[in-house]
Scaffold this motif. Structure first.
Motif, PDB file in Angstrom:
ATOM      1  N   PRO A   1     -12.144  -4.873   9.004  1.00  0.00           N
ATOM      2  CA  PRO A   1     -12.699  -3.550   8.686  1.00  0.00           C
ATOM      3  C   PRO A   1     -11.630  -2.531   8.286  1.00  0.00           C
ATOM      4  CG  PRO A   1     -13.750  -4.428  10.645  1.00  0.00           C
ATOM      5  CD  PRO A   1     -12.614  -5.368  10.304  1.00  0.00           C
ATOM      6  N   ALA A   2     -10.413  -2.674   8.796  1.00  0.00           N
ATOM      7  CA  ALA A   2      -9.347  -1.730   8.465  1.00  0.00           C
ATOM      8  C   ALA A   2      -8.776  -1.955   7.062  1.00  0.00           C
ATOM      9  CB  ALA A   2      -8.221  -1.835   9.494  1.00  0.00           C
ATOM     10  N   ASP A   3      -9.059  -3.099   6.440  1.00  0.00           N
ATOM     11  CA  ASP A   3      -8.568  -3.369   5.082  1.00  0.00           C
ATOM     12  C   ASP A   3      -9.355  -2.511   4.099  1.00  0.00           C
ATOM     13  OD1 ASP A   3      -6.734  -5.282   5.948  1.00  0.00           O
ATOM     14  OD2 ASP A   3      -8.204  -6.899   5.799  1.00  0.00           O
ATOM     15  N   SER A   4      -8.636  -1.754   3.298  1.00  0.00           N
ATOM     16  CA  SER A   4      -9.322  -0.853   2.370  1.00  0.00           C
ATOM     17  C   SER A   4      -8.919  -1.063   0.921  1.00  0.00           C
ATOM     18  CB  SER A   4      -9.047   0.599   2.761  1.00  0.00           C
ATOM     19  OG  SER A   4      -7.660   0.872   2.680  1.00  0.00           O
ATOM     20  N   HIS A   5      -7.894  -1.871   0.658  1.00  0.00           N
ATOM     21  CA  HIS A   5      -7.394  -2.012  -0.698  1.00  0.00           C
ATOM     22  C   HIS A   5      -7.096  -3.473  -1.023  1.00  0.00           C
ATOM     23  CE1 HIS A   5      -6.474   2.086   0.406  1.00  0.00           C
ATOM     24  NE2 HIS A   5      -6.158   2.386  -0.828  1.00  0.00           N
ATOM     25  N   LEU A   6      -7.283  -3.802  -2.280  1.00  0.00           N
ATOM     26  CA  LEU A   6      -6.775  -5.049  -2.833  1.00  0.00           C
ATOM     27  C   LEU A   6      -6.005  -4.633  -4.077  1.00  0.00           C
ATOM     28  CD1 LEU A   6      -6.515  -8.103  -3.119  1.00  0.00           C
ATOM     29  CD2 LEU A   6      -8.659  -8.067  -4.406  1.00  0.00           C
ATOM     30  N   ILE A   7      -4.706  -4.793  -4.027  1.00  0.00           N
ATOM     31  CA  ILE A   7      -3.853  -4.358  -5.130  1.00  0.00           C
ATOM     32  C   ILE A   7      -3.237  -5.581  -5.779  1.00  0.00           C
ATOM     33  CG2 ILE A   7      -1.806  -3.034  -5.781  1.00  0.00           C
ATOM     34  CD1 ILE A   7      -2.393  -1.187  -3.417  1.00  0.00           C
ATOM     35  N   LEU A   8      -3.470  -5.730  -7.071  1.00  0.00           N
ATOM     36  CA  LEU A   8      -2.890  -6.814  -7.850  1.00  0.00           C
ATOM     37  C   LEU A   8      -1.822  -6.219  -8.749  1.00  0.00           C
ATOM     38  CD1 LEU A   8      -6.187  -8.593  -8.928  1.00  0.00           C
ATOM     39  CD2 LEU A   8      -4.743  -9.103  -6.953  1.00  0.00           C
ATOM     40  N   GLY A   9      -0.680  -6.855  -8.799  1.00  0.00           N
ATOM     41  CA  GLY A   9       0.398  -6.352  -9.640  1.00  0.00           C
ATOM     42  C   GLY A   9       1.141  -7.480 -10.313  1.00  0.00           C
ATOM     43  N   CYS A  10       1.694  -7.193 -11.481  1.00  0.00           N
ATOM     44  CA  CYS A  10       2.452  -8.204 -12.202  1.00  0.00           C
ATOM     45  C   CYS A  10       3.561  -7.530 -13.013  1.00  0.00           C
ATOM     46  CB  CYS A  10       1.539  -9.021 -13.108  1.00  0.00           C
ATOM     47  SG  CYS A  10       0.742  -8.047 -14.375  1.00  0.00           S
ATOM     48  N   ASP A  11       4.317  -8.364 -13.726  1.00  0.00           N
ATOM     49  CA  ASP A  11       5.375  -7.878 -14.618  1.00  0.00           C
ATOM     50  C   ASP A  11       6.338  -6.907 -13.952  1.00  0.00           C
ATOM     51  OD1 ASP A  11       3.152  -7.973 -17.410  1.00  0.00           O
ATOM     52  OD2 ASP A  11       4.590  -9.468 -16.774  1.00  0.00           O
ATOM     53  N   GLY A  12       6.785  -7.270 -12.783  1.00  0.00           N
ATOM     54  CA  GLY A  12       7.850  -6.508 -12.148  1.00  0.00           C
ATOM     55  C   GLY A  12       7.413  -5.289 -11.359  1.00  0.00           C
ATOM     56  N   ILE A  13       6.105  -5.071 -11.164  1.00  0.00           N
ATOM     57  CA  ILE A  13       5.669  -3.886 -10.421  1.00  0.00           C
ATOM     58  C   ILE A  13       6.296  -3.841  -9.036  1.00  0.00           C
ATOM     59  CG2 ILE A  13       3.544  -4.944  -9.513  1.00  0.00           C
ATOM     60  CD1 ILE A  13       3.717  -1.338 -10.643  1.00  0.00           C
ATOM     61  N   TRP A  14       6.445  -5.015  -8.423  1.00  0.00           N
ATOM     62  CA  TRP A  14       6.977  -5.047  -7.058  1.00  0.00           C
ATOM     63  C   TRP A  14       8.487  -4.825  -7.041  1.00  0.00           C
ATOM     64  CZ3 TRP A  14       2.918  -4.019  -4.661  1.00  0.00           C
ATOM     65  CH2 TRP A  14       1.702  -4.590  -5.000  1.00  0.00           C
ATOM     66  N   GLU A  15       9.138  -4.910  -8.198  1.00  0.00           N
ATOM     67  CA  GLU A  15      10.565  -4.572  -8.287  1.00  0.00           C
ATOM     68  C   GLU A  15      10.770  -3.073  -8.454  1.00  0.00           C
ATOM     69  OE1 GLU A  15      12.046  -6.688 -11.617  1.00  0.00           O
ATOM     70  OE2 GLU A  15      11.990  -8.620 -10.623  1.00  0.00           O
ATOM     71  N   ARG A  16       9.742  -2.369  -8.921  1.00  0.00           N
ATOM     72  CA  ARG A  16       9.875  -0.971  -9.295  1.00  0.00           C
ATOM     73  C   ARG A  16       9.339   0.011  -8.263  1.00  0.00           C
ATOM     74  NH1 ARG A  16       9.909  -0.246 -15.076  1.00  0.00           N
ATOM     75  NH2 ARG A  16      10.400   1.872 -14.431  1.00  0.00           N
ATOM     76  N   THR A  17       8.536  -0.483  -7.333  1.00  0.00           N
ATOM     77  CA  THR A  17       7.950   0.425  -6.348  1.00  0.00           C
ATOM     78  C   THR A  17       7.691  -0.330  -5.051  1.00  0.00           C
ATOM     79  OG1 THR A  17       6.276   2.151  -6.055  1.00  0.00           O
ATOM     80  CG2 THR A  17       5.534   0.057  -7.015  1.00  0.00           C
ATOM     81  N   THR A  18       7.195   0.383  -4.071  1.00  0.00           N
ATOM     82  CA  THR A  18       6.910  -0.229  -2.766  1.00  0.00           C
ATOM     83  C   THR A  18       5.402  -0.365  -2.571  1.00  0.00           C
ATOM     84  OG1 THR A  18       6.770   1.897  -1.614  1.00  0.00           O
ATOM     85  CG2 THR A  18       8.967   0.852  -1.777  1.00  0.00           C
ATOM     86  N   ARG A  19       5.020  -1.198  -1.643  1.00  0.00           N
ATOM     87  CA  ARG A  19       3.595  -1.325  -1.318  1.00  0.00           C
ATOM     88  C   ARG A  19       3.026   0.005  -0.852  1.00  0.00           C
ATOM     89  NH1 ARG A  19       3.757  -6.302   2.617  1.00  0.00           N
ATOM     90  NH2 ARG A  19       5.952  -5.872   2.555  1.00  0.00           N
ATOM     91  N   GLN A  20       3.796   0.720  -0.025  1.00  0.00           N
ATOM     92  CA  GLN A  20       3.297   1.997   0.492  1.00  0.00           C
ATOM     93  C   GLN A  20       3.102   3.012  -0.624  1.00  0.00           C
ATOM     94  OE1 GLN A  20       2.124   2.744   3.644  1.00  0.00           O
ATOM     95  NE2 GLN A  20       1.335   4.434   2.401  1.00  0.00           N
ATOM     96  N   ARG A  21       4.001   3.037  -1.588  1.00  0.00           N
ATOM     97  CA  ARG A  21       3.850   3.976  -2.708  1.00  0.00           C
ATOM     98  C   ARG A  21       2.574   3.653  -3.499  1.00  0.00           C
ATOM     99  NH1 ARG A  21       7.859   4.769  -7.763  1.00  0.00           N
ATOM    100  NH2 ARG A  21       6.756   6.507  -8.693  1.00  0.00           N
ATOM    101  N   LEU A  22       2.294   2.375  -3.695  1.00  0.00           N
ATOM    102  CA  LEU A  22       1.068   1.986  -4.389  1.00  0.00           C
ATOM    103  C   LEU A  22      -0.176   2.370  -3.592  1.00  0.00           C
ATOM    104  CD1 LEU A  22       2.019  -1.465  -5.875  1.00  0.00           C
ATOM    105  CD2 LEU A  22       1.330   0.555  -7.138  1.00  0.00           C
ATOM    106  N   VAL A  23      -0.164   2.145  -2.295  1.00  0.00           N
ATOM    107  CA  VAL A  23      -1.306   2.512  -1.461  1.00  0.00           C
ATOM    108  C   VAL A  23      -1.520   4.021  -1.498  1.00  0.00           C
ATOM    109  CG1 VAL A  23      -2.133   2.624   0.937  1.00  0.00           C
ATOM    110  CG2 VAL A  23      -1.192   0.496   0.030  1.00  0.00           C
ATOM    111  N   THR A  24      -0.450   4.787  -1.425  1.00  0.00           N
ATOM    112  CA  THR A  24      -0.556   6.242  -1.509  1.00  0.00           C
ATOM    113  C   THR A  24      -1.162   6.661  -2.843  1.00  0.00           C
ATOM    114  OG1 THR A  24       1.319   6.531  -0.019  1.00  0.00           O
ATOM    115  CG2 THR A  24       0.753   8.402  -1.441  1.00  0.00           C
ATOM    116  N   PHE A  25      -0.701   6.045  -3.922  1.00  0.00           N
ATOM    117  CA  PHE A  25      -1.232   6.352  -5.244  1.00  0.00           C
ATOM    118  C   PHE A  25      -2.726   6.028  -5.321  1.00  0.00           C
ATOM    119  CE2 PHE A  25      -2.444   4.873  -9.462  1.00  0.00           C
ATOM    120  CZ  PHE A  25      -2.148   5.991 -10.221  1.00  0.00           C
ATOM    121  N   VAL A  26      -3.114   4.855  -4.850  1.00  0.00           N
ATOM    122  CA  VAL A  26      -4.529   4.455  -4.884  1.00  0.00           C
ATOM    123  C   VAL A  26      -5.373   5.413  -4.057  1.00  0.00           C
ATOM    124  CG1 VAL A  26      -6.169   2.647  -4.209  1.00  0.00           C
ATOM    125  CG2 VAL A  26      -4.071   2.044  -5.430  1.00  0.00           C
ATOM    126  N   ASN A  27      -4.892   5.781  -2.876  1.00  0.00           N
ATOM    127  CA  ASN A  27      -5.633   6.738  -2.044  1.00  0.00           C
ATOM    128  C   ASN A  27      -5.835   8.059  -2.778  1.00  0.00           C
ATOM    129  OD1 ASN A  27      -6.051   5.102   0.185  1.00  0.00           O
ATOM    130  ND2 ASN A  27      -4.151   5.728   1.179  1.00  0.00           N
TER     131      ASN A  27
END
Length: 93
Positions: free
Chosen positions: A50-76
């Motif tokens: 129930p606490a899971d709120s996001h499914l984030i898919l990334g490719c082409d180096g997204i994980w080299e350029r940012t953090t998981r937390q930054r992506l979650v903040t952006f999605v929120n």
């Protein structure tokens, strides 16, 4: 395998590009999933909670350029701005 600290094959190819780049898949003695790179996916099964709120898919180096937390903040932020509907697209600087 000659994989750099940044996750690159021979210091050049990022592993997320495994579907193309046939130059790295020429060893006829190896099965497709044994080549330097492989398009065979690495899968993980996870029970959603129930606490899971996001499914984030990334490719082409997204994980080299940012953090998981930054992506979650952006999605929120995008979900709040749109009333919680739709998808969010993130392009790191």
């Amino acid at each position: 395998l000659p994989i750099s600290e940044e996750g690159r094959i021979n210091g050049n190819l990022n592993l997320s590009r495994a579907l193309g780049d046939l130059f790295y898949k020429k060893n006829r003695r190896l099965r497709p999933d044994e080549q330097l790179i492989s398009g065979e996916p690495e899968l993980q099964r996870r029970q959603l909670k129930p606490a899971d709120s996001h499914l984030i898919l990334g490719c082409d180096g997204i994980w080299e350029r940012t953090t998981r937390q930054r992506l979650v903040t952006f999605v929120n932020e995008q979900m709040l701005a749109s009333g919680g509907a739709g998808a969010a697209f993130f392009a790191p600087p």
